[in-house]
Motif scaffolding. Structure first.
Motif, PDB file in Angstrom:
ATOM      1  N   ARG A 181       0.857  -1.189   0.000  1.00 32.78           N
ATOM      2  CA  ARG A 181       0.000   0.000   0.000  1.00 32.78           C
ATOM      3  C   ARG A 181       0.886   1.230   0.000  1.00 32.78           C
ATOM      4  O   ARG A 181       1.799   1.358   0.831  1.00 32.78           O
ATOM      5  CB  ARG A 181      -0.914   0.023   1.218  1.00 32.78           C
ATOM      6  CG  ARG A 181      -1.553   1.382   1.488  1.00 32.78           C
ATOM      7  CD  ARG A 181      -2.653   1.300   2.507  1.00 32.78           C
ATOM      8  NE  ARG A 181      -3.792   0.591   1.950  1.00 32.78           N
ATOM      9  CZ  ARG A 181      -4.753   0.037   2.699  1.00 32.78           C
ATOM     10  NH1 ARG A 181      -4.673   0.084   4.019  1.00 32.78           N
ATOM     11  NH2 ARG A 181      -5.765  -0.577   2.117  1.00 32.78           N
ATOM     12  N   PHE A 182       0.630   2.125  -0.945  1.00 26.99           N
ATOM     13  CA  PHE A 182       1.327   3.399  -1.009  1.00 26.99           C
ATOM     14  C   PHE A 182       0.374   4.484  -0.510  1.00 26.99           C
ATOM     15  O   PHE A 182      -0.596   4.838  -1.191  1.00 26.99           O
ATOM     16  CB  PHE A 182       1.780   3.694  -2.439  1.00 26.99           C
ATOM     17  CG  PHE A 182       2.833   2.746  -2.938  1.00 26.99           C
ATOM     18  CD1 PHE A 182       4.182   3.020  -2.752  1.00 26.99           C
ATOM     19  CD2 PHE A 182       2.483   1.560  -3.571  1.00 26.99           C
ATOM     20  CE1 PHE A 182       5.156   2.143  -3.198  1.00 26.99           C
ATOM     21  CE2 PHE A 182       3.449   0.665  -4.008  1.00 26.99           C
ATOM     22  CZ  PHE A 182       4.785   0.963  -3.815  1.00 26.99           C
ATOM     23  N   CYS A 183       0.628   4.960   0.711  1.00 26.56           N
ATOM     24  CA  CYS A 183      -0.115   6.085   1.268  1.00 26.56           C
ATOM     25  C   CYS A 183       0.616   7.349   0.836  1.00 26.56           C
ATOM     26  O   CYS A 183       1.689   7.668   1.363  1.00 26.56           O
ATOM     27  CB  CYS A 183      -0.182   5.999   2.784  1.00 26.56           C
ATOM     28  SG  CYS A 183      -1.019   4.520   3.414  1.00 26.56           S
ATOM     29  N   THR A 184       0.054   8.060  -0.149  1.00 24.34           N
ATOM     30  CA  THR A 184       0.732   9.207  -0.732  1.00 24.34           C
ATOM     31  C   THR A 184       0.042  10.502  -0.336  1.00 24.34           C
ATOM     32  O   THR A 184      -1.067  10.497   0.216  1.00 24.34           O
ATOM     33  CB  THR A 184       0.770   9.107  -2.271  1.00 24.34           C
ATOM     34  OG1 THR A 184      -0.477   9.574  -2.817  1.00 24.34           O
ATOM     35  CG2 THR A 184       1.019   7.674  -2.737  1.00 24.34           C
ATOM     36  N   GLU A 185       0.694  11.606  -0.656  1.00 27.41           N
ATOM     37  CA  GLU A 185       0.089  12.909  -0.400  1.00 27.41           C
ATOM     38  C   GLU A 185      -1.250  13.066  -1.116  1.00 27.41           C
ATOM     39  O   GLU A 185      -2.119  13.802  -0.642  1.00 27.41           O
ATOM     40  CB  GLU A 185       1.029  14.014  -0.879  1.00 27.41           C
ATOM     41  CG  GLU A 185       2.330  14.121  -0.113  1.00 27.41           C
ATOM     42  CD  GLU A 185       3.202  15.215  -0.681  1.00 27.41           C
ATOM     43  OE1 GLU A 185       3.235  16.312  -0.094  1.00 27.41           O
ATOM     44  OE2 GLU A 185       3.837  14.980  -1.726  1.00 27.41           O
ATOM     45  N   LEU A 186      -1.423  12.399  -2.253  1.00 32.89           N
ATOM     46  CA  LEU A 186      -2.612  12.599  -3.071  1.00 32.89           C
ATOM     47  C   LEU A 186      -3.624  11.464  -2.940  1.00 32.89           C
ATOM     48  O   LEU A 186      -4.644  11.479  -3.641  1.00 32.89           O
ATOM     49  CB  LEU A 186      -2.212  12.782  -4.539  1.00 32.89           C
ATOM     50  CG  LEU A 186      -1.256  13.950  -4.821  1.00 32.89           C
ATOM     51  CD1 LEU A 186      -1.019  14.099  -6.315  1.00 32.89           C
ATOM     52  CD2 LEU A 186      -1.787  15.261  -4.240  1.00 32.89           C
ATOM     53  N   GLY A 187      -3.371  10.490  -2.072  1.00 33.13           N
ATOM     54  CA  GLY A 187      -4.316   9.401  -1.884  1.00 33.13           C
ATOM     55  C   GLY A 187      -3.619   8.069  -1.732  1.00 33.13           C
ATOM     56  O   GLY A 187      -2.382   7.986  -1.699  1.00 33.13           O
ATOM     57  N   VAL A 188      -4.404   7.007  -1.662  1.00 32.25           N
ATOM     58  CA  VAL A 188      -3.908   5.673  -1.322  1.00 32.25           C
ATOM     59  C   VAL A 188      -4.020   4.751  -2.528  1.00 32.25           C
ATOM     60  O   VAL A 188      -5.069   4.677  -3.182  1.00 32.25           O
ATOM     61  CB  VAL A 188      -4.701   5.090  -0.139  1.00 32.25           C
ATOM     62  CG1 VAL A 188      -4.230   3.673   0.175  1.00 32.25           C
ATOM     63  CG2 VAL A 188      -4.561   5.989   1.091  1.00 32.25           C
ATOM     64  N   ILE A 189      -2.922   4.035  -2.814  1.00 32.65           N
ATOM     65  CA  ILE A 189      -2.889   3.048  -3.891  1.00 32.65           C
ATOM     66  C   ILE A 189      -2.453   1.706  -3.308  1.00 32.65           C
ATOM     67  O   ILE A 189      -1.421   1.615  -2.643  1.00 32.65           O
ATOM     68  CB  ILE A 189      -1.911   3.474  -5.008  1.00 32.65           C
ATOM     69  CG1 ILE A 189      -2.519   4.596  -5.850  1.00 32.65           C
ATOM     70  CG2 ILE A 189      -1.545   2.298  -5.900  1.00 32.65           C
ATOM     71  CD1 ILE A 189      -1.624   5.063  -6.979  1.00 32.65           C
ATOM     72  N   ASP A 190      -3.246   0.666  -3.556  1.00 34.22           N
ATOM     73  CA  ASP A 190      -2.880  -0.708  -3.203  1.00 34.22           C
ATOM     74  C   ASP A 190      -2.513  -1.443  -4.485  1.00 34.22           C
ATOM     75  O   ASP A 190      -3.237  -1.347  -5.483  1.00 34.22           O
ATOM     76  CB  ASP A 190      -4.049  -1.440  -2.539  1.00 34.22           C
ATOM     77  CG  ASP A 190      -4.418  -0.867  -1.180  1.00 34.22           C
ATOM     78  OD1 ASP A 190      -3.619  -0.091  -0.633  1.00 34.22           O
ATOM     79  OD2 ASP A 190      -5.513  -1.192  -0.686  1.00 34.22           O
TER      80      ASP A 190
END
Length: 456
Positions: free
Chosen positions: A179-188
């Motif tokens: 899971r990438f918790c980024t400044e612009l939202g979350v991507i799994d």
């Protein structure tokens, strides 16, 4: 943790219903999304006072004066401006994450190379500490070229964040879920998916299912884009609608935290007292994206011969030379083979481009033995390669009926630059010393007659 559960305290915008839950479909689209109602200004970018006491800040992925069709930027409305996410920088060493130019005088890159999967260890490794550079190409200082890596992840980043000022990262999972918790939202993402993390984007990587292993193409040059289809037309290959960018999600959390920055091949850490993932709303076209490789629709020959493997290009990062990529990302997935009177596997060749391949799962048709899932190979510029003897014999004497290549998904990072092996790739990674032997048993078929010696 399920694919749709968020970390505690993170607030996300309402998702799009159906298969795009938590995401917005489209490649290169101009999106707008807000995690709190009314957080996104309308009709302007920089109001005197933003709603909720937020700060307006622009993240620019291209120069301000880039042509409009190439210009990429995103306006962020955040709890603190990014200058509050950095303090004094402290240089740290990352022994295994290398950048070009990285030419080790004790290592030769002249040859055909293949590696077994880099094994997991008992060591606690995060996204940053678990990166293992295999090859470098070009020059990070002048923003041309690339590096290829294998990542090994055994633990989540906890109050730890990262961004690269050098590059965008193309992530290709082979095992486990991240899971990438980024400044612009979350991507799994999971195997058979990819993600692109833009240059300058801050994120934290969590391990959803592990241990995790995969491949990374670090792009120093112009951003990845979809290839021009030419006479293929508007459809097939990778379609824009199948790419997904996350809806806004933010954390308002005070906690001692670190931000690691990759800048000009060096790594620095800075210490802050809060989460930097505090963008409440954003609009623009510079954002992370994920893509399901199973939606890639291959095209090919339906009569005789077969086109160059460039027809399997998913993404391309252009260079200054027309038609010659800084990087091509090429996918070899399940597909039908129907050509008549044709040698169907990839032919023998020498290429001006350098080809690094990785196996996501299954069997690659040109190398049925030895190229295992998680493994990699490198055929550098102008070095000959092609099917091993087993693949050649099978294809040469096969009854040419329609057949489907099943249980196969491999990819290639191809670049116009020579790829230099790192010391890790040459001395620590599981290099197959006998790879070159796979061509030893190829026979001389020439006998002076037009028919040739095609006895089995």
């Amino acid at each position: 943790m399920s694919r749709h559960d968020l970390p505690e305290g993170m607030i996300r915008a309402p998702g799009i219903a159906g298969p795009h839950e938590g995401y917005m479909p489209g490649f290169g689209n101009d999106f707008e999304t807000e995690a709190l109602p009314g957080a996104l200004p309308q009709g302007m970018n920089s109001p005197q006072k933003c709603a909720y006491g937020l700060y307006g800040e622009q993240l620019s992925g291209t120069a301000f004066t880039a042509p409009s069709h190439q210009n990429e930027r995103t306006w962020c409305y955040r709890i603190r401006p990014s200058v509050k996410h950095s303090a004094r920088y402290e240089r740290i060493e990352m022994r295994y994450w290398q950048s070009a130019p990285n030419v080790d005088p004790t290592v030769t890159s002249l040859g055909q190379y293949r590696w077994d999967p880099v094994p997991h260890t008992e060591e606690a490794l995060t996204w940053v500490s678990g990166m293992r550079t295999m090859t470098t190409a070009g020059d990070v200082y002048t923003q041309v070229g690339m590096a290829s890596h294998v990542y090994l992840v055994t633990r989540s980043m906890q109050d730890e964040y990262f961004y690269s000022a050098d590059s965008e990262l193309l992530v290709v999972p082979q095992e486990g879920k991240l899971r990438f918790c980024t400044e612009l939202g979350v991507i799994d993402i999971a195997p058979q998916e990819i993600a692109i993390l833009p240059r300058g984007l801050v994120y934290r990587v969590e391990l959803l299912e592990g241990p995790a292993r995969g491949f990374v193409c670090e792009n120093y040059g112009q951003k990845f884009d979809l290839p021009g289809r030419g006479p293929i037309g508007a459809n097939c290959m990778a379609n824009r609608r199948d790419f997904k960018s996350p809806v806004a999600a933010f954390e308002d959390r005070d906690a001692p935290s670190t931000v690691t920055i990759k800048w000009q091949g060096q790594f620095h850490v800075t210490y802050i007292d809060h989460s930097p993932l505090d963008v409440v709303a954003w609009h623009g076209n510079y954002a992370p994206v994920k893509y399901d490789l199973r939606t890639y629709c291959p095209v090919g020959s339906i009569l005789f011969d077969h086109p160059d493997p460039s027809i399997f290009t998913v993404l391309t990062a252009p260079s200054g030379v027309e038609g010659t990529a800084n990087i091509d990302f090429v996918l070899f997935r399940e597909r039908w083979m129907v050509m008549e009177d044709t040698f169907r596997p990839p032919w023998y060749h020498k290429n001006v481009m350098s080809e690094l391949m990785g196996n996501i799962y299954g069997e690659y048709d040109a190398k049925p033995n030895g190229f295992t899932p998680g493994g990699m190979s490198l055929h550098n510029m102008m070095l000959p390669h092609g099917p091993d003897n087993e693949a050649f014999e099978k294809a040469t004497f096969a009854e040419l009926e329609p057949s489907k290549l099943d249980n196969t998904m491999s990819f290639m990072f191809e670049t116009r630059f020579p790829q230099h092996l790192t010391a890790f790739a040459a001395k620590e990674a599981p290099l197959q010393d006998d790879y070159i032997d796979c061509w030893d048993s190829l026979k001389k078929r020439f006998d002076g007659t037009p028919e040739g010696n095609w006895d089995k």
